[in-house]
Design a protein around this motif. Structure first.
Motif, PDB file in Angstrom:
ATOM      1  N   ALA A 127     -37.535   0.846  35.935  1.00 44.11           N
ATOM      2  CA  ALA A 127     -38.780   0.572  35.232  1.00 44.11           C
ATOM      3  C   ALA A 127     -39.682   1.803  35.209  1.00 44.11           C
ATOM      4  O   ALA A 127     -40.421   2.036  34.268  1.00 44.11           O
ATOM      5  N   LYS A 172     -45.196   0.100  31.579  1.00 44.59           N
ATOM      6  CA  LYS A 172     -46.653   0.174  31.712  1.00 44.59           C
ATOM      7  C   LYS A 172     -47.160  -0.828  32.744  1.00 44.59           C
ATOM      8  O   LYS A 172     -47.923  -0.476  33.653  1.00 44.59           O
ATOM      9  N   THR A 173     -46.737  -2.077  32.592  1.00 40.43           N
ATOM     10  CA  THR A 173     -47.199  -3.104  33.515  1.00 40.43           C
ATOM     11  C   THR A 173     -46.772  -2.787  34.933  1.00 40.43           C
ATOM     12  O   THR A 173     -47.538  -2.958  35.886  1.00 40.43           O
ATOM     13  N   THR A 174     -45.553  -2.294  35.073  1.00 44.23           N
ATOM     14  CA  THR A 174     -45.062  -1.958  36.409  1.00 44.23           C
ATOM     15  C   THR A 174     -45.962  -0.914  37.066  1.00 44.23           C
ATOM     16  O   THR A 174     -46.339  -1.053  38.233  1.00 44.23           O
ATOM     17  N   SER A 187     -42.937  -1.835  24.240  1.00 41.28           N
ATOM     18  CA  SER A 187     -42.759  -2.904  25.199  1.00 41.28           C
ATOM     19  C   SER A 187     -41.553  -2.624  26.091  1.00 41.28           C
ATOM     20  O   SER A 187     -40.520  -2.173  25.624  1.00 41.28           O
ATOM     21  N   GLY A 188     -41.720  -2.838  27.384  1.00 41.91           N
ATOM     22  CA  GLY A 188     -40.612  -2.625  28.315  1.00 41.91           C
ATOM     23  C   GLY A 188     -40.514  -1.211  28.853  1.00 41.91           C
ATOM     24  O   GLY A 188     -39.570  -0.880  29.566  1.00 41.91           O
ATOM     25  N   CYS A 189     -41.508  -0.359  28.561  1.00 39.81           N
ATOM     26  CA  CYS A 189     -41.386   1.030  28.988  1.00 39.81           C
ATOM     27  C   CYS A 189     -41.937   1.241  30.398  1.00 39.81           C
ATOM     28  O   CYS A 189     -41.881   2.338  30.925  1.00 39.81           O
ATOM     29  N   PHE A 235     -35.726  -2.449  39.118  1.00 36.95           N
ATOM     30  CA  PHE A 235     -35.430  -3.869  39.343  1.00 36.95           C
ATOM     31  C   PHE A 235     -33.943  -4.030  39.101  1.00 36.95           C
ATOM     32  O   PHE A 235     -33.508  -3.966  37.954  1.00 36.95           O
TER      33      PHE A 235
HETATM   34  N1  LIG Z   1     -39.984  -8.569  38.149  1.00 44.18           N
HETATM   35  C1  LIG Z   1     -39.066  -7.930  37.385  1.00 44.18           C
HETATM   36  N2  LIG Z   1     -37.749  -8.196  37.547  1.00 44.18           N
HETATM   37  C2  LIG Z   1     -36.826  -7.569  36.819  1.00 44.18           C
HETATM   38  N3  LIG Z   1     -37.096  -6.678  35.861  1.00 44.18           N
HETATM   39  C3  LIG Z   1     -38.378  -6.370  35.649  1.00 44.18           C
HETATM   40  C4  LIG Z   1     -39.429  -6.988  36.387  1.00 44.18           C
HETATM   41  N4  LIG Z   1     -40.609  -6.496  35.946  1.00 44.18           N
HETATM   42  C5  LIG Z   1     -40.307  -5.609  34.979  1.00 44.18           C
HETATM   43  N5  LIG Z   1     -38.974  -5.538  34.789  1.00 44.18           N
HETATM   44  C6  LIG Z   1     -38.285  -4.661  33.852  1.00 44.18           C
HETATM   45  O1  LIG Z   1     -38.814  -3.378  33.985  1.00 44.18           O
HETATM   46  C7  LIG Z   1     -39.025  -2.777  32.719  1.00 44.18           C
HETATM   47  C8  LIG Z   1     -40.467  -2.394  32.536  1.00 44.18           C
HETATM   48  O2  LIG Z   1     -41.227  -3.586  32.464  1.00 44.18           O
HETATM   49  P1  LIG Z   1     -42.802  -3.592  32.250  1.00 44.18           P
HETATM   50  O3  LIG Z   1     -43.426  -2.667  33.215  1.00 44.18           O
HETATM   51  O4  LIG Z   1     -43.247  -4.993  32.291  1.00 44.18           O
HETATM   52  O5  LIG Z   1     -42.921  -3.028  30.774  1.00 44.18           O
HETATM   53  P2  LIG Z   1     -44.176  -3.047  29.789  1.00 44.18           P
HETATM   54  O6  LIG Z   1     -45.338  -3.602  30.497  1.00 44.18           O
HETATM   55  O7  LIG Z   1     -44.327  -1.619  29.401  1.00 44.18           O
HETATM   56  O8  LIG Z   1     -43.776  -3.856  28.605  1.00 44.18           O
HETATM   57  C9  LIG Z   1     -38.528  -3.770  31.687  1.00 44.18           C
HETATM   58  O9  LIG Z   1     -37.225  -3.406  31.314  1.00 44.18           O
HETATM   59  C10 LIG Z   1     -38.536  -5.066  32.420  1.00 44.18           C
HETATM   60  O10 LIG Z   1     -37.518  -5.881  31.937  1.00 44.18           O
END
Ligand SMILES: Nc1ncnc2c1ncn2[C@@H]1O[C@H](COP(=O)(O)OP(=O)(O)O)[C@@H](O)[C@H]1O
Ligand SMILES: [Mg+2]
Lengths: 237, 338, 269
Positions: free
Chosen positions: B25, B49-51, B45-47, B20
């Motif tokens: 990510a 996972k959600t992505t 957090s921020g590693c 991003f």
């Molecule tokens: N839509 C987005 N726009 C910009 N940055 C994003 C977006 N989604 C995630 N990020 C960035 O990507 C990284 C991984 O995010 P994420 O997958 O949500 O982490 P987790 O779920 O492990 O906490 C983070 O640094 C987050 O700030």
């Protein structure tokens, strides 16, 4: 009270109600589209600020200056009236007159659309992106999402906004007054006719009665608005 | 080159990369989910996972890499055609629908007949132990109940893959433990391949068939909970999963250790004994942290001043701060890092 | 995805054009002394002048009207603040349950259209205090009422955004008295709300025509209605000026208010 809802007065109440309903409906439609457009283009930060800022201004415009702006645009001698007739579109032949129903509708839209935009923005913002994703995840395509989730969720705000716009148009007076140079059939302008300042015309009671009817229409519209607002606030949590 | 054992692999994420703007990510993310398996993505957090999960679900497109479901490339397939059930951290129930409406949503949009839909929804609601609550609205339910509805909603469509993004994070401790076990039970019963995202190591250790530990968008280790706990692949995993003592090797008088290394030792590999016992080091109790069945005792080694933690059965000890004791470091279980 | 964005841009373009065009036409009419009939490529740059505006703004009628409008705006804003700031604070600290009532209060001017309001109140006052209606300041109470939803809303929003109750409790528990709490804890936090509230009141008062005309008071909008006939261009420039001033007031206020969509105050024209 009863004389006020008979004959020409009933007509003027009906005229006002029709006008308010039409401008509210169109305002609701375009205002919501603008709100949805703003949110869907959220990446363009400045755009939102400009639109919200201008809407806050435009929603509060009205009265005489706004009437002037439209007279110089679409009045008999209006800039765009002439421009259109130069390319062969004659507004008068089409039955358009700035002081008449169609004209007032367009002028009112100038403050109705931005008002609706402002009312809808929090609701559209509240349509959380995760709900759209949840729907997609469960197999809903874009149309199914809007039909089953988006529009139902917005509907209290839409309806509430409609009622607010209706009330807004119904109470409006100065704009129509200036557009028509005092000769309008709107209830609010008619009341004014019965109550010329300090002079008590023989029919001032009629003015009071019309005013009372106005308040009644407004109470109905506004209680609807309040009720719907409560529902949508509960959903937004 | 197709994967050899596509039969048993439900989902395959290969070489995923996603950034991003300037934030990376995910990079070189590889993960296979066997069918019927529950794999946890664990990491701070921020590693990413959600992505990773959102790419699997089709809400994000990877910059590069491939997503395969049962061997078929679905990287370009839109989310609504993927047939995966997702549960979100914030529930994301449709607020204008009651429980029955929410659960039945996925069936309705698939054109399932009303009567059939009602029947299957009711069964799903029963299965998450919310029988009789079909006509409640989300705002009338507690957090735990809402998440159960979300679970039922995701399961009722009989998804090929269940995706859970920190489903328990918003709940309080007791409900969390309860629902965690229920999710596991439901998952085992239905045999649905599942990805479970969490940043909570206890949760990951207790629920998973396998855990994928992540850091800064990269996989650190994939393995069973035991492997992750007892054989961490690197320092990050060792430190992130479970508590860990870091002891300079010099402290421990043993010849076969490299001199300037650090020894990593779980607190449950440290025991307390009477002073002067063979193989023990002299120490003083510096503090203790009562944790119910076990107590975490902080011990300061007298020679070096290093503090180590020991996890001891609460019933078996009776220590107070300042007590002079002996400490045995069970170095067979230690991990030495250079 | 892309198609949807295109559609969104189109909507904004159309509506944006609709917002801009009337203003342009009005500006042209105000500053260009060329009848629309004669407009063409040849005359497009001719006849631009600010003479009508100068004539208008230097006329004594205009100055009288403007001066009255400004005074009314100031007094209305002051009176509103004096009445509303303590009320709003009190409601927030002590009377949380009064919120539904406030909701109703905040839309009162919609329920009672200005025209009906003036019919009711002036009818009553004429019999009780005949001199009340005669003074130009008789407009102030009306204006306080019609600007109520906007002025009160802004204060209300300002107070809601700072959890005033906890602040007050913290301040009290640290030993501050009520006066001190209000002066050094609440008011500094309420500054934005007060500024917004005053600006809105200003904008409402400057544009209000209905009540002024019914009570035969010569305010700016009344001036515009009157002189529309003899100096239309000059009048239109005044209209434009008024639009710009209100827009500027609201624009400044918008900058102050960060909360999205929080400002939904609207004038029932
Ligand atoms: N839509 C987005 N726009 C910009 N940055 C994003 C977006 N989604 C995630 N990020 C960035 O990507 C990284 C991984 O995010 P994420 O997958 O949500 O982490 P987790 O779920 O492990 O906490 C983070 O640094 C987050 O700030
Ligand atoms: Mg996350």
């Amino acid at each position: 009270m009863l004389e006020a809802i008979s004959g020409q007065y009933l007509k003027s109440i009906i005229f006002s109600v029709q006008l308010s309903a039409v401008t509210a409906l169109l305002g609701m439609l375009f205002g919501s589209l603008v709100a949805i457009a703003i949110v869907s283009l959220d990446r363009m930060r400045g755009l939102r600020n400009v639109m919200v800022g201008y809407s806050a201004v435009a929603a509060n415009l009205g009265g005489i200056p706004l009437a002037f702006a439209f007279i110089s645009s679409l009045g008999m001698q209006g800039l765009y009236t002439k421009m259109l007739s130069a390319i062969g579109i004659n507004l008068t032949d089409l039955g358009f007159k700035i002081s008449d129903f169609s004209g007032i509708v367009i002028v009112y839209l100038y403050f109705q659309i931005p008002l609706m935009t402002l009312v809808m923005l929090p609701a559209v913002d509240g349509l959380k992106i995760t709900l759209k994703e949840a729907a997609a995840n469960l197999g809903a395509n874009s149309r199914q999402y809007w039909r089953r989730v988006g529009i139902p969720l917005l509907s209290p705000s839409l309806l509430g906004g409609f009622l607010l716009l209706f009330a807004n148009a119904f109470a409006a007076y100065a704009t129509a007054f200036a557009l028509s140079a005092g000769g309008s059939r709107l209830v609010s302008v008619q009341i004014r006719f019965f109550l010329q300042g300090n002079t008590i015309t023989g029919k001032s009671n009629l003015g009071y009665a019309l005013a009372a009817w106005m308040v009644i229409v407004m109470i109905v519209a506004m209680s609807g608005y309040l009720g719907l607002r409560q529902i949508s606030e509960r959903w937004r949590k | 080159m197709e994967d050899m054992n596509t039969d048993s692999v439900a989902l395959q994420l290969s070489a995923l990369r996603k950034s991003f703007g300037s934030t990376v990510a995910l990079s070189q993310f590889n993960l296979d989910i066997a069918s019927g398996e529950l794999v946890t993505l664990l990491g701070p957090s921020g590693c990413g996972k959600t992505t990773a999960l959102r790419i699997a679900a089709g809400f994000e497109q990877p910059d590069s890499g491939v997503v395969r479901l049962l061997g078929t490339d679905i990287t370009q397939l839109p989310a609504h055609k993927r047939n995966m059930g997702m549960v979100f951290q914030n529930y994301s129930l449709f607020p204008h629908m009651n429980v029955l409406g929410n659960v039945g949503f996925g069936l309705k949009v698939r054109g399932v007949q009303a009567s059939d839909c009602a029947e299957r929804s009711a069964a799903a609601i029963e299965r998450v132990r919310l029988g009789g609550m079909g006509d409640r609205y989300p705002h009338q339910l507690s957090g735990g109940q809402q998440q159960r509805v979300a679970l039922a909603r995701a399961l009722v469509i009989e998804p090929q893959l269940l995706l859970l993004d920190e489903p328990l994070s918003a709940l309080d401790a007791k409900v969390r433990a309860e629902l965690r076990d229920e999710i596991r039970a439901l998952q085992s019963d239905t045999g649905i391949s599942t990805i479970f995202v969490t940043h909570d190591q206890d949760e990951a250790l207790s629920i998973s068939d396998r855990i994928c530990v992540m850091k800064d968008g990269e996989v650190q280790q994939i393995g069973t909970p035991r492997e992750i706990y007892f054989k961490p692949a690197n320092n990050f995993v060792a430190r992130f999963v479970g508590a860990m003592n870091e002891i300079p090797s010099a402290t421990v008088a043993e010849g076969n250790r490299p001199p300037n290394s650090t020894m990593l030792l779980r607190p449950d590999a440290v025991t307390v004994c009477a002073r002067g016992e063979v193989g023990s080091l002299d120490a003083e109790v510096a503090g203790q942290h009562f944790g119910g069945s076990t107590t975490m005792v902080r011990l300061q080694l007298e020679l070096s001043g290093v503090v180590v933690s020991a996890q001891l059965l609460s019933r078996s000890i009776n220590l107070s701060v300042g007590d002079k004791v002996g400490v045995v470091l069970n170095t067979n279980e230690a991990i030495v890092e250079p | 995805m892309n198609r949807q964005k295109l559609w969104a841009k189109l909507v904004l373009l159309i509506v944006g054009t609709f917002y801009v065009l009337p203003m342009l036409a009005m500006a042209r009419f105000s500053f260009q002394r060329v009848p629309v009939i004669k407009l063409g490529w040849g005359t497009i740059l001719k006849g631009w002048t600010i003479q009508p505006m100068l004539d208008a703004v230097t006329s004594s009628r205009f100055l009288d009207a403007a001066w009255l409008s400004v005074r009314l705006a100031v007094f209305t804003a002051l009176l509103s603040m004096v009445l509303l700031v303590p009320t709003a604070i009190y409601v927030h600290v002590r009377l949380k349950k009064a919120r539904p009532f406030i909701e109703i209060l905040s839309i009162l001017p919609y329920v009672v259209p200005p025209i009906a309001l003036v019919v009711g109140i002036s009818g009553a006052m004429r019999n009780i205090v005949p001199s009340f209606i005669a003074s130009p300041y008789s407009l102030v109470p009306f204006y306080v009422i019609i600007s109520l939803p906007f002025s009160f809303r802004s204060l209300d929003i300002g107070l809601s955004s700072i959890d005033i109750k906890t602040l007050v409790e913290a301040s009290r528990s640290l030993g501050a008295g009520w006066i001190r709490t209000i002066r050094s804890v609440i008011l500094p936090n309420l500054k934005v709300g007060i500024v917004n509230s005053s600006f809105l009141t200003f904008a409402v008062v400057l544009g209000e025509y209905t009540i002024a005309s019914l009570l035969l008071k010569f305010t700016l909008p009344a001036y515009m209605a009157e002189s529309q006939g003899n100096n239309p261009q000059g009048t239109f420039t005044v209209g434009l000026l008024l639009l710009v001033v209100s827009a500027a007031l609201l624009g400044v206020m918008n900058r102050f208010t960060r909360k999205k969509g929080a400002v939904v105050p609207t004038v029932g024209i």
